[in-house]
Design a protein around this motif. Structure first.
Motif, PDB file in Angstrom:
ATOM      1  N   ALA A   1      33.169  15.134 -13.190  1.00 41.55           N
ATOM      2  CA  ALA A   1      34.476  15.400 -13.790  1.00 41.55           C
ATOM      3  C   ALA A   1      34.477  16.667 -14.639  1.00 41.55           C
ATOM      4  CB  ALA A   1      34.913  14.199 -14.627  1.00 41.55           C
ATOM      5  N   PHE A   2      33.394  16.921 -15.386  1.00 41.35           N
ATOM      6  CA  PHE A   2      33.396  18.031 -16.341  1.00 41.35           C
ATOM      7  C   PHE A   2      32.512  19.206 -15.920  1.00 41.35           C
ATOM      8  CE2 PHE A   2      34.517  14.251 -18.748  1.00 41.35           C
ATOM      9  CZ  PHE A   2      35.600  14.684 -19.500  1.00 41.35           C
ATOM     10  N   GLY A   3      31.530  18.959 -15.057  1.00 41.89           N
ATOM     11  CA  GLY A   3      30.639  20.033 -14.654  1.00 41.89           C
ATOM     12  C   GLY A   3      30.998  20.677 -13.334  1.00 41.89           C
ATOM     13  N   TYR A   4      31.453  19.879 -12.360  1.00 43.04           N
ATOM     14  CA  TYR A   4      31.761  20.415 -11.044  1.00 43.04           C
ATOM     15  C   TYR A   4      32.913  21.417 -11.036  1.00 43.04           C
ATOM     16  CZ  TYR A   4      28.499  17.578  -8.350  1.00 43.04           C
ATOM     17  OH  TYR A   4      27.361  17.050  -7.799  1.00 43.04           O
ATOM     18  N   PRO A   5      33.902  21.327 -11.956  1.00 39.72           N
ATOM     19  CA  PRO A   5      34.932  22.379 -11.982  1.00 39.72           C
ATOM     20  C   PRO A   5      34.368  23.780 -12.210  1.00 39.72           C
ATOM     21  CG  PRO A   5      35.714  20.477 -13.186  1.00 39.72           C
ATOM     22  CD  PRO A   5      34.284  20.208 -12.829  1.00 39.72           C
ATOM     23  N   HIS A   6      33.167  23.904 -12.761  1.00 40.14           N
ATOM     24  CA  HIS A   6      32.551  25.214 -12.980  1.00 40.14           C
ATOM     25  C   HIS A   6      31.758  25.689 -11.764  1.00 40.14           C
ATOM     26  CE1 HIS A   6      33.541  25.316 -17.266  1.00 40.14           C
ATOM     27  NE2 HIS A   6      33.192  24.035 -17.316  1.00 40.14           N
ATOM     28  N   ILE A   7      31.730  24.878 -10.703  1.00 34.67           N
ATOM     29  CA  ILE A   7      31.002  25.221  -9.484  1.00 34.67           C
ATOM     30  C   ILE A   7      32.019  25.426  -8.360  1.00 34.67           C
ATOM     31  CG2 ILE A   7      29.252  24.444  -7.840  1.00 34.67           C
ATOM     32  CD1 ILE A   7      28.072  22.697 -10.013  1.00 34.67           C
ATOM     33  N   PRO A   8      31.929  26.512  -7.597  1.00 35.66           N
ATOM     34  CA  PRO A   8      30.896  27.557  -7.605  1.00 35.66           C
ATOM     35  C   PRO A   8      31.135  28.602  -8.699  1.00 35.66           C
ATOM     36  CG  PRO A   8      32.476  27.997  -5.886  1.00 35.66           C
ATOM     37  CD  PRO A   8      32.884  26.684  -6.495  1.00 35.66           C
ATOM     38  N   ASN A   9      30.060  29.310  -9.024  1.00 29.59           N
ATOM     39  CA  ASN A   9      30.127  30.434  -9.948  1.00 29.59           C
ATOM     40  C   ASN A   9      29.074  31.451  -9.520  1.00 29.59           C
ATOM     41  OD1 ASN A   9      27.564  29.815 -11.266  1.00 29.59           O
ATOM     42  ND2 ASN A   9      28.619  28.126 -12.269  1.00 29.59           N
ATOM     43  N   PRO A  10      28.962  32.573 -10.186  1.00 27.01           N
ATOM     44  CA  PRO A  10      27.980  33.578  -9.742  1.00 27.01           C
ATOM     45  C   PRO A  10      26.546  33.088  -9.677  1.00 27.01           C
ATOM     46  CG  PRO A  10      29.536  34.555 -11.287  1.00 27.01           C
ATOM     47  CD  PRO A  10      29.820  33.093 -11.266  1.00 27.01           C
ATOM     48  N   TYR A  11      26.239  31.982 -10.350  1.00 30.64           N
ATOM     49  CA  TYR A  11      24.852  31.494 -10.397  1.00 30.64           C
ATOM     50  C   TYR A  11      24.636  30.237  -9.555  1.00 30.64           C
ATOM     51  CZ  TYR A  11      25.116  34.490 -14.509  1.00 30.64           C
ATOM     52  OH  TYR A  11      25.339  35.540 -15.361  1.00 30.64           O
ATOM     53  N   LEU A  12      25.708  29.539  -9.185  1.00 33.27           N
ATOM     54  CA  LEU A  12      25.579  28.277  -8.464  1.00 33.27           C
ATOM     55  C   LEU A  12      26.462  28.292  -7.222  1.00 33.27           C
ATOM     56  CD1 LEU A  12      25.710  25.753 -11.460  1.00 33.27           C
ATOM     57  CD2 LEU A  12      23.693  26.437 -10.153  1.00 33.27           C
ATOM     58  N   HIS A  13      25.874  27.920  -6.080  1.00 32.49           N
ATOM     59  CA  HIS A  13      26.606  27.858  -4.824  1.00 32.49           C
ATOM     60  C   HIS A  13      27.379  26.543  -4.731  1.00 32.49           C
ATOM     61  CE1 HIS A  13      27.238  27.679  -0.400  1.00 32.49           C
ATOM     62  NE2 HIS A  13      27.255  29.005  -0.512  1.00 32.49           N
ATOM     63  N   ARG A  14      28.389  26.533  -3.884  1.00 32.11           N
ATOM     64  CA  ARG A  14      29.194  25.325  -3.674  1.00 32.11           C
ATOM     65  C   ARG A  14      28.356  24.160  -3.146  1.00 32.11           C
ATOM     66  NH1 ARG A  14      34.608  25.349  -2.947  1.00 32.11           N
ATOM     67  NH2 ARG A  14      34.503  27.608  -2.573  1.00 32.11           N
ATOM     68  N   ALA A  15      27.264  24.468  -2.465  1.00 32.86           N
ATOM     69  CA  ALA A  15      26.451  23.414  -1.853  1.00 32.86           C
ATOM     70  C   ALA A  15      25.820  22.493  -2.888  1.00 32.86           C
ATOM     71  CB  ALA A  15      25.346  24.049  -1.003  1.00 32.86           C
ATOM     72  N   HIS A  16      25.722  22.925  -4.146  1.00 35.34           N
ATOM     73  CA  HIS A  16      25.110  22.079  -5.173  1.00 35.34           C
ATOM     74  C   HIS A  16      25.905  20.790  -5.399  1.00 35.34           C
ATOM     75  CE1 HIS A  16      21.799  24.631  -6.461  1.00 35.34           C
ATOM     76  NE2 HIS A  16      22.604  25.672  -6.381  1.00 35.34           N
ATOM     77  N   LYS A  17      27.201  20.811  -5.134  1.00 35.59           N
ATOM     78  CA  LYS A  17      27.995  19.584  -5.267  1.00 35.59           C
ATOM     79  C   LYS A  17      27.496  18.523  -4.294  1.00 35.59           C
ATOM     80  CE  LYS A  17      32.295  21.815  -6.794  1.00 35.59           C
ATOM     81  NZ  LYS A  17      33.729  21.992  -6.519  1.00 35.59           N
ATOM     82  N   TYR A  18      27.217  18.936  -3.067  1.00 35.89           N
ATOM     83  CA  TYR A  18      26.784  17.984  -2.044  1.00 35.89           C
ATOM     84  C   TYR A  18      25.318  17.610  -2.221  1.00 35.89           C
ATOM     85  CZ  TYR A  18      31.065  20.012  -0.209  1.00 35.89           C
ATOM     86  OH  TYR A  18      32.353  20.456  -0.082  1.00 35.89           O
ATOM     87  N   ILE A  19      24.508  18.552  -2.667  1.00 35.01           N
ATOM     88  CA  ILE A  19      23.101  18.245  -2.931  1.00 35.01           C
ATOM     89  C   ILE A  19      22.989  17.201  -4.042  1.00 35.01           C
ATOM     90  CG2 ILE A  19      20.908  19.185  -3.741  1.00 35.01           C
ATOM     91  CD1 ILE A  19      21.689  21.834  -2.443  1.00 35.01           C
TER      92      ILE A  19
END
Length: 416
Positions: A130-148
């Motif tokens: 709820a609070f961390g995923y809105p910051h993904i993706p960003n220059p340091y984290l790829h969208r795939a981290h949500k699924y990982i």
């Protein structure tokens, strides 16, 4: 008359440094007091937590150390005073109900800790979503981290449930003789004896669990997080349970720290000037002000990140400790037996020599020890396994295996 205004919550507001680069102000006494309160509260939590852990690990009811006295105060005298108060207020039934509840929580198999586990792990994951995923993706984290992250969470819950539901290796009348063949008595920490509760001969490395009310082959310990014993059949699932929760803690703390770093870099917080909305004071960015700002704006992400980091360190130590036990071919239960045996021998005159003569016959080398844990025997199909091994060696079918060791154990018991 206008109604009185509610006091506004103090919250630092960042202002661009370039527009206020000439502003310099000394810390006010109020800022020093607020910083001091932050350190005092944090230190209080650390001291209280350390005291609770020390009482739990080192406190005894008959000792004279600081933890022993604290144990008697919190675990003996306070409950006694509470019972007296309940008796005066609610009668004799209230203390009896309190004792029954305490007995159920601490001395009976119950799902309370399992529900707490689901609340912590599930709640922590949903909070981060709820609070961390809105910051993904960003220059340091790829969208795939949500699924990982979702896959890692599913692995954690899956291995937890497998460790909860798997048979730990119960000793029964049909497999006790074969287990006595597999695990021979070393006549040091294990000797031929009978379980008075199960009325069965106890194979070496086994133990009766009072919570599960069964004897377990190669008993390690009873784990409250899985509400099950850890034995020969589910030891690997317990280790995988520790491993995947260590992974999710390390992964969550890494993601949270990266998100916090991105927020700080995106808003250029360390080069900003902060304005107190109450006093309108302007302050240069400091570590404490940036931390307060992050707690106010991204508090849930910071909380989950810190929780993952702390729990990750605990799980890392616990996981490595259990891996070391596997490496040396012993269990938690056997380690306590070895320590007690060594302590008893050291009380004798030639105790040191006797301690040096002790030998762990269950330590078969690192590779075989790990193989025994991750490819365990099936305690409910032992006769077939022995027959298959005999058939391969002799090239002929063998219907049954004579339980020689078990018979010798029974003869010793009869003579005793």
């Amino acid at each position: 008359f206008a109604p009185p205004r509610r006091p506004r919550r103090r919250r630092w507001l960042p202002v661009c440094l370039r527009s206020l680069s000439s502003v310099r102000s000394r810390p006010s006494p109020r800022d020093d007091q607020r910083t001091m309160n932050f350190y005092v509260i944090t230190g209080g939590y650390v001291v209280a937590g350390g005291l609770a852990v020390g009482i739990f690990l080192y406190g005894k009811s008959d000792g004279n150390s600081f933890f022993d006295k604290a144990y008697r105060i919190f675990c003996v005298h306070c409950p006694r005073l509470l019972k007296k108060g309940l008796t005066k207020c609610c009668g004799k039934r209230a203390p009896a109900a309190l004792d029954a509840a305490w007995d159920y929580v601490c001395y009976k198999n119950n799902p309370i800790v399992q529900l707490f586990y689901l609340l912590v792990v599930g709640g922590g994951y949903l909070t981060f979503v709820a609070f961390g995923y809105p910051h993904i993706p960003n220059p340091y984290l790829h969208r795939a981290h949500k699924y990982i992250g979702f896959v890692i969470y599913l692995m954690c819950v899956s291995v937890w449930w497998k460790a909860c539901s798997a048979d730990p290796g119960i000793v029964t009348a049909s497999n006790v003789e074969d287990l006595c063949e597999v695990y021979e008595w070393d006549e040091q920490i294990f000797t031929s004896q009978k379980c008075n509760t199960c009325n069965l001969l106890k194979p070496a490395r086994s133990k009766h669990c009072s919570l599960c009310n069964v004897c377990l082959a190669k008993f390690d310990h009873h784990c409250i997080w899985i509400n099950n014993c850890v034995g020969v059949a589910n030891h690997k699932w317990f280790l995988l349970f520790l491993f995947w929760h260590l992974v999710i803690c390390a992964y969550g703390s890494g993601l949270g720290a990266t998100i916090a770093y991105h927020v700080i870099q995106e808003k250029d917080l360390f080069r900003a000037v902060f304005v107190d909305p109450v006093s309108r004071e302007r302050k240069q960015a400091t570590w404490m002000i940036v931390i307060q700002y992050m707690l106010a704006t991204e508090g849930m992400v910071v909380f989950v990140t810190i929780l993952c980091a702390v729990m990750g360190l605990v799980l890392f130590g616990f996981f490595m400790w259990h891996l070391n036990l596997v490496r040396i071919g012993t269990t938690t239960n056997e380690l306590s037996k070895w320590n007690y045996l060594k302590w008893c021998l050291k009380q004798e005159e030639d105790g040191q020599e006797k301690v040096k003569g002790l030998q762990n016959i269950y330590n078969k080398g690192i590779l075989k020890n790990f193989r025994e844990v991750f490819i365990p025997i099936n305690v409910h199909k032992l006769p077939r396994q022995f027959a298959a091994e005999k058939e391969k060696k002799n090239g002929q079918k063998v219907e049954s295996v004579p339980p020689r060791k078990a018979a010798k154990g029974k003869e010793k018991m009869k003579k005793g």
